[in-house]
Design a protein around this motif. Structure first.
Motif, PDB file in Angstrom:
ATOM      1  N   LEU A   1      38.598   0.971  51.172  1.00 21.50           N
ATOM      2  CA  LEU A   1      39.750   2.163  51.041  1.00 21.50           C
ATOM      3  C   LEU A   1      40.794   1.406  50.228  1.00 21.50           C
ATOM      4  O   LEU A   1      41.257   0.127  50.340  1.00 21.50           O
ATOM      5  CB  LEU A   1      40.462   2.531  51.988  1.00 21.50           C
ATOM      6  CG  LEU A   1      39.491   3.349  53.083  1.00 21.50           C
ATOM      7  CD1 LEU A   1      39.961   4.006  54.300  1.00 21.50           C
ATOM      8  CD2 LEU A   1      38.689   4.626  52.248  1.00 21.50           C
ATOM      9  N   PRO A   2      41.286   2.310  49.090  1.00 23.85           N
ATOM     10  CA  PRO A   2      42.644   1.692  48.239  1.00 23.85           C
ATOM     11  C   PRO A   2      43.985   1.852  49.112  1.00 23.85           C
ATOM     12  O   PRO A   2      44.140   2.918  50.034  1.00 23.85           O
ATOM     13  CB  PRO A   2      42.699   2.402  47.309  1.00 23.85           C
ATOM     14  CG  PRO A   2      42.228   3.789  47.681  1.00 23.85           C
ATOM     15  CD  PRO A   2      41.076   3.523  48.531  1.00 23.85           C
ATOM     16  N   VAL A   3      44.973   0.843  48.817  1.00 22.40           N
ATOM     17  CA  VAL A   3      46.152   1.128  49.583  1.00 22.40           C
ATOM     18  C   VAL A   3      46.993   2.306  49.108  1.00 22.40           C
ATOM     19  O   VAL A   3      47.662   2.973  49.799  1.00 22.40           O
ATOM     20  CB  VAL A   3      46.956  -0.241  49.292  1.00 22.40           C
ATOM     21  CG1 VAL A   3      48.468  -0.102  49.714  1.00 22.40           C
ATOM     22  CG2 VAL A   3      46.368  -1.509  49.660  1.00 22.40           C
ATOM     23  N   LEU A   4      46.829   2.604  47.822  1.00 21.03           N
ATOM     24  CA  LEU A   4      47.364   3.818  47.195  1.00 21.03           C
ATOM     25  C   LEU A   4      49.084   3.743  47.545  1.00 21.03           C
ATOM     26  O   LEU A   4      49.673   2.815  47.291  1.00 21.03           O
ATOM     27  CB  LEU A   4      46.709   5.154  47.941  1.00 21.03           C
ATOM     28  CG  LEU A   4      45.333   5.442  47.740  1.00 21.03           C
ATOM     29  CD1 LEU A   4      44.901   6.642  48.349  1.00 21.03           C
ATOM     30  CD2 LEU A   4      45.099   5.431  46.167  1.00 21.03           C
ATOM     31  N   THR A   5      49.583   4.829  48.113  1.00 18.52           N
ATOM     32  CA  THR A   5      51.033   4.890  48.202  1.00 18.52           C
ATOM     33  C   THR A   5      51.334   4.513  49.720  1.00 18.52           C
ATOM     34  O   THR A   5      52.764   4.951  50.138  1.00 18.52           O
ATOM     35  CB  THR A   5      51.667   5.961  47.687  1.00 18.52           C
ATOM     36  OG1 THR A   5      51.142   7.176  48.205  1.00 18.52           O
ATOM     37  CG2 THR A   5      51.338   6.324  46.193  1.00 18.52           C
ATOM     38  N   SER A   6      50.514   4.121  50.428  1.00 19.66           N
ATOM     39  CA  SER A   6      50.977   3.836  51.794  1.00 19.66           C
ATOM     40  C   SER A   6      52.115   2.767  52.225  1.00 19.66           C
ATOM     41  O   SER A   6      52.870   3.077  52.881  1.00 19.66           O
ATOM     42  CB  SER A   6      49.673   3.299  52.708  1.00 19.66           C
ATOM     43  OG  SER A   6      49.202   2.076  52.103  1.00 19.66           O
ATOM     44  N   PRO A   7      52.128   1.640  51.228  1.00 17.84           N
ATOM     45  CA  PRO A   7      53.401   0.820  51.328  1.00 17.84           C
ATOM     46  C   PRO A   7      54.661   1.661  51.277  1.00 17.84           C
ATOM     47  O   PRO A   7      55.690   1.428  51.770  1.00 17.84           O
ATOM     48  CB  PRO A   7      53.143  -0.221  50.176  1.00 17.84           C
ATOM     49  CG  PRO A   7      51.515  -0.176  50.403  1.00 17.84           C
ATOM     50  CD  PRO A   7      51.201   1.330  50.321  1.00 17.84           C
TER      51      PRO A   7
ATOM     52  N   SER B   1      37.919  11.675  51.363  1.00 20.81           N
ATOM     53  CA  SER B   1      36.888  11.901  50.420  1.00 20.81           C
ATOM     54  C   SER B   1      35.963  10.618  49.924  1.00 20.81           C
ATOM     55  O   SER B   1      34.895  10.741  49.878  1.00 20.81           O
ATOM     56  CB  SER B   1      37.810  12.191  48.743  1.00 20.81           C
ATOM     57  OG  SER B   1      38.231  13.178  49.114  1.00 20.81           O
ATOM     58  N   LEU B   2      36.600   9.333  50.071  1.00 15.65           N
ATOM     59  CA  LEU B   2      35.994   8.003  50.012  1.00 15.65           C
ATOM     60  C   LEU B   2      35.012   7.806  51.030  1.00 15.65           C
ATOM     61  O   LEU B   2      33.931   7.358  50.967  1.00 15.65           O
ATOM     62  CB  LEU B   2      36.946   7.004  49.703  1.00 15.65           C
ATOM     63  CG  LEU B   2      37.850   6.981  48.455  1.00 15.65           C
ATOM     64  CD1 LEU B   2      38.713   5.840  48.499  1.00 15.65           C
ATOM     65  CD2 LEU B   2      36.689   6.764  47.090  1.00 15.65           C
ATOM     66  N   PHE B   3      35.483   8.038  52.229  1.00 17.38           N
ATOM     67  CA  PHE B   3      34.524   7.929  53.251  1.00 17.38           C
ATOM     68  C   PHE B   3      33.520   8.901  53.547  1.00 17.38           C
ATOM     69  O   PHE B   3      32.425   8.332  53.770  1.00 17.38           O
ATOM     70  CB  PHE B   3      35.509   8.272  54.848  1.00 17.38           C
ATOM     71  CG  PHE B   3      36.065   7.010  55.471  1.00 17.38           C
ATOM     72  CD1 PHE B   3      35.688   5.877  55.591  1.00 17.38           C
ATOM     73  CD2 PHE B   3      37.528   7.248  55.609  1.00 17.38           C
ATOM     74  CE1 PHE B   3      36.204   4.590  56.101  1.00 17.38           C
ATOM     75  CE2 PHE B   3      38.124   6.257  56.146  1.00 17.38           C
ATOM     76  CZ  PHE B   3      37.679   4.840  56.534  1.00 17.38           C
ATOM     77  N   ALA B   4      33.638  10.107  52.890  1.00 16.14           N
ATOM     78  CA  ALA B   4      32.544  10.929  52.790  1.00 16.14           C
ATOM     79  C   ALA B   4      31.462  10.563  51.769  1.00 16.14           C
ATOM     80  O   ALA B   4      30.443  10.655  51.806  1.00 16.14           O
ATOM     81  CB  ALA B   4      33.077  12.305  52.279  1.00 16.14           C
ATOM     82  N   ALA B   5      31.877  10.016  50.637  1.00 18.05           N
ATOM     83  CA  ALA B   5      31.102   9.523  49.549  1.00 18.05           C
ATOM     84  C   ALA B   5      30.399   8.271  49.975  1.00 18.05           C
ATOM     85  O   ALA B   5      29.320   7.968  49.467  1.00 18.05           O
ATOM     86  CB  ALA B   5      31.975   9.000  48.137  1.00 18.05           C
ATOM     87  N   TYR B   6      30.871   7.364  50.978  1.00 18.47           N
ATOM     88  CA  TYR B   6      30.172   6.475  51.739  1.00 18.47           C
ATOM     89  C   TYR B   6      28.977   6.806  52.338  1.00 18.47           C
ATOM     90  O   TYR B   6      28.042   6.021  52.639  1.00 18.47           O
ATOM     91  CB  TYR B   6      31.071   5.358  52.370  1.00 18.47           C
ATOM     92  CG  TYR B   6      32.334   4.533  51.335  1.00 18.47           C
ATOM     93  CD1 TYR B   6      31.750   4.012  50.223  1.00 18.47           C
ATOM     94  CD2 TYR B   6      33.519   4.718  51.838  1.00 18.47           C
ATOM     95  CE1 TYR B   6      32.437   3.407  49.419  1.00 18.47           C
ATOM     96  CE2 TYR B   6      34.354   3.800  50.962  1.00 18.47           C
ATOM     97  CZ  TYR B   6      33.823   3.311  49.906  1.00 18.47           C
ATOM     98  OH  TYR B   6      34.550   2.580  49.123  1.00 18.47           O
ATOM     99  N   ARG B   7      29.089   8.066  53.031  1.00 15.91           N
ATOM    100  CA  ARG B   7      27.949   8.418  53.792  1.00 15.91           C
ATOM    101  C   ARG B   7      27.078   9.379  53.189  1.00 15.91           C
ATOM    102  O   ARG B   7      26.016   9.597  53.870  1.00 15.91           O
ATOM    103  CB  ARG B   7      28.846   9.158  55.164  1.00 15.91           C
ATOM    104  CG  ARG B   7      29.841   8.107  55.883  1.00 15.91           C
ATOM    105  CD  ARG B   7      29.006   7.251  56.637  1.00 15.91           C
ATOM    106  NE  ARG B   7      28.116   7.751  57.737  1.00 15.91           N
ATOM    107  CZ  ARG B   7      27.317   7.008  58.223  1.00 15.91           C
ATOM    108  NH1 ARG B   7      27.270   5.539  58.118  1.00 15.91           N
ATOM    109  NH2 ARG B   7      26.349   7.443  59.208  1.00 15.91           N
TER     110      ARG B   7
END
Length: 317
Positions: A285-291, A138-144
């Motif tokens: 991009l945010p880290v979110l819950t990836s850790p 969603s964020l990548f799409a918003a940047y484009r």
């Protein structure tokens, strides 16, 4: 409709959707889910409404798109949808934000349906992977695309700036409350407090383990020299809370009295967050819950590879 199972009533749909909120914290409890939803509503009524709709949409998507019947009844298809819907509402800004949030909720639930069986055969938990993928796309799409706009107040989660001077005295209680709130990407004492209460309602171990996870990550981050303000915001705690519950409680088949592996896993989320931030932040991009995902899968794999590792250490103590 043959081949499909049906909700007995709208009441069941709401109950299962509320369980989706509790499933974010790895619980299966509608009352706890209701408390979490209440916390979000107190922070923002509209955000709370969108979170509930996202959970309902995710639950219905799981029902009609081949999801497991038991998983639907436990709210499994709702929790990634909730997080995805909230992320879109907070990170994007346009007139059709609510509609994009619901599409994101559907996408997250579909990913769960498609990936669950594949990963289950390999004994790999899906966790919050669909939420992360949907949010990043969603964020990548918003940047484009010009039709989509990033919220100007958007900042990436878990900013790992290790060179900031440690000034002032950190507040552990503040970090604990805000840390559990940040699981839902919310900076709110009300939301954090009710989520913490919800954990204890589901079972004392959930609340205690969340507290231990916060303390471990709080101590680790502080010893590494993070900024006190960021520590008090709970940005270094929320991944540890989830990891501590996952590794120390939910996926601990031996049910060890002392969750040593969970403590190690919770501590590891701090440096993992730092590394992920260095990779993701330049791309917006945010880290979110990836850790949480990385640390949990790493330690679950370690437990399978060295099944007696934890018990041997405990016996020596």
């Amino acid at each position: 409709m043959r081949g499909f199972f049906k909700f007995d009533s709208t009441k069941n749909l709401i109950r299962n959707s509320l369980k989706g909120f509790s499933q974010v914290m790895l619980m299966n409890n509608a009352i706890s889910g209701g408390l979490i939803l209440l916390g979000i509503i107190l922070h923002s009524p509209f955000l709370g409404l969108m979170a509930l709709l996202s959970s309902m949409v995710g639950t219905l998507t799981g029902k009609y798109c081949g999801g497991d019947k038991i998983a639907v009844s436990q709210g499994i298809y709702g929790f990634n949808s909730i997080l995805s819907g909230i992320a879109v509402m907070l990170f994007l800004q346009n007139d059709w934000n609510w509609l994009i949030a619901l599409f994101a909720a559907v996408a997250a639930a579909l990913l769960m349906v498609f990936l669950s069986e594949f990963l289950a055969k390999r004994n790999i938990p899906l966790l919050t992977f669909p939420f992360i993928i949907v949010t990043w796309i969603s964020l990548f799409a918003a940047y484009r695309f010009d039709a989509l706009h990033i919220n100007p107040s958007f900042v990436t989660s878990s900013p790992a700036n290790w060179n900031l001077p440690v000034e002032g005295k950190p507040n552990f209680l503040l970090g604990l409350i805000k840390g559990v709130g940040e699981v839902f990407i919310i900076d709110s004492l009300w939301a954090g407090s009710l989520i913490l209460i919800a954990l204890f309602v589901a079972g004392w171990r959930f609340g205690v383990y969340a507290t231990i996870g916060t303390f471990v990550s709080w101590l680790t981050a502080y010893s590494l020299g993070v900024d006190v303000e960021l520590l008090d915001l709970g940005l270094y705690n929320y991944n540890a809370v989830l990891t501590m519950i996952a590794v120390g409680l939910m996926f601990d088949k031996n049910n060890n009295y002392f969750p040593l592996m969970g403590i190690f896993a919770a501590a590891m989320t701090v440096p993992i967050a730092a590394g992920m931030d260095l990779i993701l932040n330049p791309n917006g991009l945010p880290v979110l819950t990836s850790p949480f995902i990385i640390s949990t899968l790493l330690f679950l794999a370690m437990r399978k590879t060295i099944p007696r590792f934890e018990s041997q250490i405990i016996e020596k103590q």
